[in-house]
Design a protein around this motif. Structure first.
Motif, PDB file in Angstrom:
ATOM      1  N   GLU A   1     -32.829 104.591  53.051  1.00 47.88           N
ATOM      2  CA  GLU A   1     -31.781 104.003  52.205  1.00 47.88           C
ATOM      3  C   GLU A   1     -32.408 103.425  50.937  1.00 47.88           C
ATOM      4  OE1 GLU A   1     -28.134 102.819  55.121  1.00 47.88           O
ATOM      5  OE2 GLU A   1     -29.736 101.326  54.984  1.00 47.88           O
ATOM      6  N   LEU A   2     -31.627 103.441  49.884  1.00 49.31           N
ATOM      7  CA  LEU A   2     -32.042 102.857  48.613  1.00 49.31           C
ATOM      8  C   LEU A   2     -31.524 101.425  48.574  1.00 49.31           C
ATOM      9  CD1 LEU A   2     -33.387 103.331  45.843  1.00 49.31           C
ATOM     10  CD2 LEU A   2     -31.112 103.944  44.980  1.00 49.31           C
ATOM     11  N   VAL A   3     -32.439 100.475  48.572  1.00 52.92           N
ATOM     12  CA  VAL A   3     -32.062  99.064  48.551  1.00 52.92           C
ATOM     13  C   VAL A   3     -32.048  98.581  47.112  1.00 52.92           C
ATOM     14  CG1 VAL A   3     -32.846  96.738  49.154  1.00 52.92           C
ATOM     15  CG2 VAL A   3     -32.834  98.534  50.879  1.00 52.92           C
ATOM     16  N   THR A   4     -30.948  97.935  46.735  1.00 50.81           N
ATOM     17  CA  THR A   4     -30.815  97.363  45.398  1.00 50.81           C
ATOM     18  C   THR A   4     -30.570  95.872  45.540  1.00 50.81           C
ATOM     19  OG1 THR A   4     -29.947  99.421  44.491  1.00 50.81           O
ATOM     20  CG2 THR A   4     -29.510  97.414  43.235  1.00 50.81           C
ATOM     21  N   MET A   5     -31.368  95.094  44.825  1.00 51.99           N
ATOM     22  CA  MET A   5     -31.235  93.635  44.819  1.00 51.99           C
ATOM     23  C   MET A   5     -30.808  93.204  43.431  1.00 51.99           C
ATOM     24  SD  MET A   5     -34.496  92.382  47.026  1.00 51.99           S
ATOM     25  CE  MET A   5     -34.667  92.897  48.718  1.00 51.99           C
ATOM     26  N   ARG A   6     -29.781  92.351  43.410  1.00 53.21           N
ATOM     27  CA  ARG A   6     -29.275  91.806  42.153  1.00 53.21           C
ATOM     28  C   ARG A   6     -29.423  90.297  42.199  1.00 53.21           C
ATOM     29  NH1 ARG A   6     -27.305  96.466  41.988  1.00 53.21           N
ATOM     30  NH2 ARG A   6     -25.422  97.520  41.657  1.00 53.21           N
ATOM     31  N   ALA A   7     -30.128  89.751  41.218  1.00 54.58           N
ATOM     32  CA  ALA A   7     -30.392  88.316  41.190  1.00 54.58           C
ATOM     33  C   ALA A   7     -29.891  87.712  39.890  1.00 54.58           C
ATOM     34  CB  ALA A   7     -31.886  88.042  41.331  1.00 54.58           C
ATOM     35  N   SER A   8     -29.430  86.468  39.989  1.00 50.64           N
ATOM     36  CA  SER A   8     -29.066  85.718  38.783  1.00 50.64           C
ATOM     37  C   SER A   8     -29.251  84.237  39.062  1.00 50.64           C
ATOM     38  CB  SER A   8     -27.623  85.995  38.358  1.00 50.64           C
ATOM     39  OG  SER A   8     -26.710  85.549  39.333  1.00 50.64           O
ATOM     40  N   VAL A   9     -29.481  83.490  38.004  1.00 52.17           N
ATOM     41  CA  VAL A   9     -29.548  82.034  38.128  1.00 52.17           C
ATOM     42  C   VAL A   9     -28.109  81.539  38.269  1.00 52.17           C
ATOM     43  CG1 VAL A   9     -30.115  79.887  36.943  1.00 52.17           C
ATOM     44  CG2 VAL A   9     -31.714  81.812  36.858  1.00 52.17           C
ATOM     45  N   ASN A  10     -27.850  80.830  39.370  1.00 54.22           N
ATOM     46  CA  ASN A  10     -26.502  80.325  39.651  1.00 54.22           C
ATOM     47  C   ASN A  10     -26.361  78.845  39.320  1.00 54.22           C
ATOM     48  OD1 ASN A  10     -25.955  82.855  40.640  1.00 54.22           O
ATOM     49  ND2 ASN A  10     -25.880  82.248  42.774  1.00 54.22           N
ATOM     50  N   TYR A  11     -27.491  78.146  39.232  1.00 51.12           N
ATOM     51  CA  TYR A  11     -27.475  76.689  39.029  1.00 51.12           C
ATOM     52  C   TYR A  11     -28.785  76.294  38.378  1.00 51.12           C
ATOM     53  CZ  TYR A  11     -27.819  71.720  40.172  1.00 51.12           C
ATOM     54  OH  TYR A  11     -27.970  70.356  40.102  1.00 51.12           O
ATOM     55  N   VAL A  12     -28.740  75.296  37.499  1.00 50.85           N
ATOM     56  CA  VAL A  12     -29.956  74.706  36.947  1.00 50.85           C
ATOM     57  C   VAL A  12     -29.903  73.195  37.082  1.00 50.85           C
ATOM     58  CG1 VAL A  12     -30.430  76.574  35.306  1.00 50.85           C
ATOM     59  CG2 VAL A  12     -29.053  74.630  34.582  1.00 50.85           C
TER      60      VAL A  12
END
Length: 182
Positions: A73-84
C-alpha cells in the motif's frame, strides 16, 4: 519588533511511501513502530518549516491506530501545525493507505505531536503566530486547546489524588482488577 504570523496552509507537509515487506511486524502488517518513525519525521519537517528553526519532539500526545496497513500500500501522511504557543506547536497528522491496484483509500492513523522550536544553541525560540483561515483551522485549534486542558487536568489529578484512600479502593472494585498488596 513586529509579531510574525503564518497560515496553517504554509505549514503543510505531505509525504508518501510505498510499504515494503521489510516494514512488517510478526503478523505481516506494517509495524506500528515504523509508522511512528515516519510520523516523527513529518512532525519535525512540518514544525521546522513553520517555525523556521530546528524543532524537537516534546511529546507524542495521541496516536490512534485505526486500521492496519498492508505491504504494497502507498501510505500518505499529511501534517499541519494546528496550534502554537510561545515556543511550541502541536502538529496534527493524518495517515492514509491506498491500495494502488484498486485505488481504495483508508484512514489508518491520526496523531498529534507537540514540537518545540530551538535555536542553534539548543535554546527554545519563539514561533510565529498562527493565522486561522478556514473552519477546519479553527476547529483544530480549539481541539488542541481542549487537549492541552485535558493534559493539565491529568497532571493535577496525578499530584492531588490519593490512590490509597478508601474511596479510591472502593472505586477500583468496579474494574477488572484484584488488589493484592504485599
Amino acid at each position: 519588533m513586529t509579531k510574525v504570523f503564518k497560515t496553517v496552509k504554509s505549514s503543510k507537509v505531505v509525504i508518501s511511501e510505498l510499504m515494503l515487506p521489510s516494514h512488517t511486524n510478526f503478523s505481516g502488517k506494517i509495524h506500528g513502530g515504523y509508522i511512528l518513525s515516519l510520523l516523527d519525521q513529518i512532525a519535525f519537517a512540518c514544525a521546522s518549516k513553520f517555525s523556521g528553526h530546528y524543532s524537537v519532539t516534546a511529546s507524542v500526545d495521541t496516536v490512534d491506530f485505526l486500521a492496519p496497513i498492508e505491504v504494497g500500500e502507498l501510505v500518505t501522511m499529511r501534517a499541519s501545525v494546528n496550534y502554537v504557543g510561545k515556543t511550541s506547536m502541536i502538529v496534527g497528522i493524518r495517515v492514509e493507505a491506498e491500495n494502488i491496484q484498486t485505488g481504495q483509500i483508508k484512514h489508518c492513523n491520526s496523531s498529534y505531536f507537540t514540537m518545540v522550536a530551538k535555536d542553534k544553541m539548543g535554546n527554545n525560540v519563539t514561533v510565529p503566530g498562527l493565522i486561522l483561515s478556514t473552519d477546519d483551522d479553527i476547529r483544530r485549534f480549539w481541539n488542541c486547546i481542549k487537549m492541552i486542558a485535558n493534559k493539565k487536568d491529568k497532571q493535577n489529578h496525578e499530584e492531588t489524588f490519593n490512590y490509597k484512600s478508601e474511596e479510591a479502593f472502593t472505586e477500583l472494585s468496579k474494574y477488572n482488577v484484584q488488589i493484592d498488596l504485599v
